[in-house]
Design an enzyme around this catalytic site. Structure first.
Site, mmCIF file in Angstrom:
data_model
loop_
_atom_site.group_PDB
_atom_site.id
_atom_site.type_symbol
_atom_site.label_atom_id
_atom_site.label_comp_id
_atom_site.label_asym_id
_atom_site.label_seq_id
_atom_site.Cartn_x
_atom_site.Cartn_y
_atom_site.Cartn_z
ATOM 1 N N ASN A 48 3.971 17.796 -31.732
ATOM 2 C CA ASN A 48 3.160 17.402 -32.869
ATOM 3 C C ASN A 48 2.278 18.579 -33.281
ATOM 4 O O ASN A 48 1.798 19.348 -32.444
ATOM 5 C CB ASN A 48 2.343 16.133 -32.591
ATOM 6 C CG ASN A 48 1.406 16.205 -31.408
ATOM 7 O OD1 ASN A 48 1.742 16.740 -30.356
ATOM 8 N ND2 ASN A 48 0.221 15.633 -31.568
ATOM 9 N N ASN A 51 -3.081 18.994 -38.747
ATOM 10 C CA ASN A 51 -3.650 19.806 -39.810
ATOM 11 C C ASN A 51 -4.985 19.182 -40.208
ATOM 12 O O ASN A 51 -5.142 17.956 -40.135
ATOM 13 C CB ASN A 51 -2.680 19.827 -40.997
ATOM 14 C CG ASN A 51 -3.051 20.847 -42.023
ATOM 15 O OD1 ASN A 51 -3.968 20.635 -42.819
ATOM 16 N ND2 ASN A 51 -2.346 21.958 -42.031
ATOM 17 N N ALA A 52 -5.926 20.016 -40.646
ATOM 18 C CA ALA A 52 -7.220 19.506 -41.093
ATOM 19 C C ALA A 52 -7.050 18.513 -42.244
ATOM 20 O O ALA A 52 -7.843 17.584 -42.395
ATOM 21 C CB ALA A 52 -8.137 20.652 -41.510
ATOM 22 N N SER A 53 -6.003 18.689 -43.042
ATOM 23 C CA SER A 53 -5.626 17.704 -44.043
ATOM 24 C C SER A 53 -4.624 16.780 -43.351
ATOM 25 O O SER A 53 -3.430 17.069 -43.282
ATOM 26 C CB SER A 53 -5.002 18.395 -45.260
ATOM 27 O OG SER A 53 -4.595 17.434 -46.205
ATOM 28 N N TYR A 54 -5.125 15.699 -42.766
ATOM 29 C CA TYR A 54 -4.378 14.889 -41.808
ATOM 30 C C TYR A 54 -2.948 14.547 -42.225
ATOM 31 O O TYR A 54 -2.045 14.574 -41.401
ATOM 32 C CB TYR A 54 -5.135 13.607 -41.462
ATOM 33 C CG TYR A 54 -6.444 13.875 -40.773
ATOM 34 C CD1 TYR A 54 -6.540 14.784 -39.728
ATOM 35 C CD2 TYR A 54 -7.604 13.219 -41.176
ATOM 36 C CE1 TYR A 54 -7.745 15.039 -39.088
ATOM 37 C CE2 TYR A 54 -8.817 13.458 -40.540
ATOM 38 C CZ TYR A 54 -8.877 14.365 -39.505
ATOM 39 O OH TYR A 54 -10.067 14.603 -38.884
ATOM 40 N N CYS A 59 4.631 14.891 -36.583
ATOM 41 C CA CYS A 59 4.828 14.367 -35.240
ATOM 42 C C CYS A 59 5.908 15.161 -34.520
ATOM 43 O O CYS A 59 6.742 15.826 -35.142
ATOM 44 C CB CYS A 59 5.241 12.904 -35.305
ATOM 45 S SG CYS A 59 4.007 11.815 -36.050
ATOM 46 N N GLU A 61 8.562 14.084 -32.914
ATOM 47 C CA GLU A 61 9.914 13.621 -33.228
ATOM 48 C C GLU A 61 10.398 14.211 -34.545
ATOM 49 O O GLU A 61 11.552 14.649 -34.661
ATOM 50 C CB GLU A 61 9.950 12.088 -33.298
ATOM 51 C CG GLU A 61 9.532 11.403 -32.013
ATOM 52 C CD GLU A 61 8.042 11.090 -31.922
ATOM 53 O OE1 GLU A 61 7.704 10.126 -31.220
ATOM 54 O OE2 GLU A 61 7.212 11.795 -32.539
ATOM 55 N N CYS A 95 8.107 8.119 -37.828
ATOM 56 C CA CYS A 95 9.113 8.760 -36.974
ATOM 57 C C CYS A 95 10.300 7.840 -36.737
ATOM 58 O O CYS A 95 11.441 8.297 -36.673
ATOM 59 C CB CYS A 95 8.504 9.185 -35.649
ATOM 60 S SG CYS A 95 7.438 10.622 -35.837
#
Length: 134
Positions: A48, A51-54, A59, A61, A95
């Site tokens: 995984n 990133n700060a930008s969620y 992930c 997978e 995923c």
């Protein structure tokens, strides 16, 4: 779904654990590694990557599937997902759909550091997954 004590494929488990150690999870602090095998025996792993930008994170997978697809492979037979969650963490909803796109019949084995194992097929994780033309 129940946790059992089956053992995961050793090669895939090792690749998933190595990917786990390379996870980039500074926000959730929840590392995951995944490794899959194609019908030709090739192994692709992913971790995984947050990133700060969620919403831009990926992930483990998805990372493994993207690595596979980038080489032109279009299916896999099994995937091992490794985390330190108890019971073992299973793939998230997104995923599950990504895995279903490429291999609804594939075996998914979720393993943790305690040796707990959850094993089932992709189609069991996502019973009514979406595929074009179906």
């Amino acid at each position: 779904m129940t946790v059992d004590q089956q053992t995961a494929d050793a090669e895939l488990l090792s690749a998933a654990q190595q990917a786990y150690h390379n996870a980039y999870a500074p926000y959730s602090k929840f590392g995951v590694g995944a490794a899959l095998r194609t019908p030709t025996g090739e192994v692709f792993a992913g971790a995984n990557v947050e990133n700060a930008s969620y919403g831009l994170g990926r992930c483990a997978e998805q990372s493994a599937v993207q690595a596979m697809a980038t080489t032109g492979q279009r299916t896999f037979t099994e995937v091992v997902v490794y985390s330190e969650a108890s019971p073992p963490a299973s793939p998230c909803g997104a995923c599950r759909q990504v895995l279903f796109e490429f291999a609804p019949e594939a075996q998914v084995t979720c393993v943790n550091h305690l040796g707990e194992v959850l094993s089932l097929q992709v189609k069991e994780l996502l019973p009514h997954g979406f595929r074009l033309g179906e």
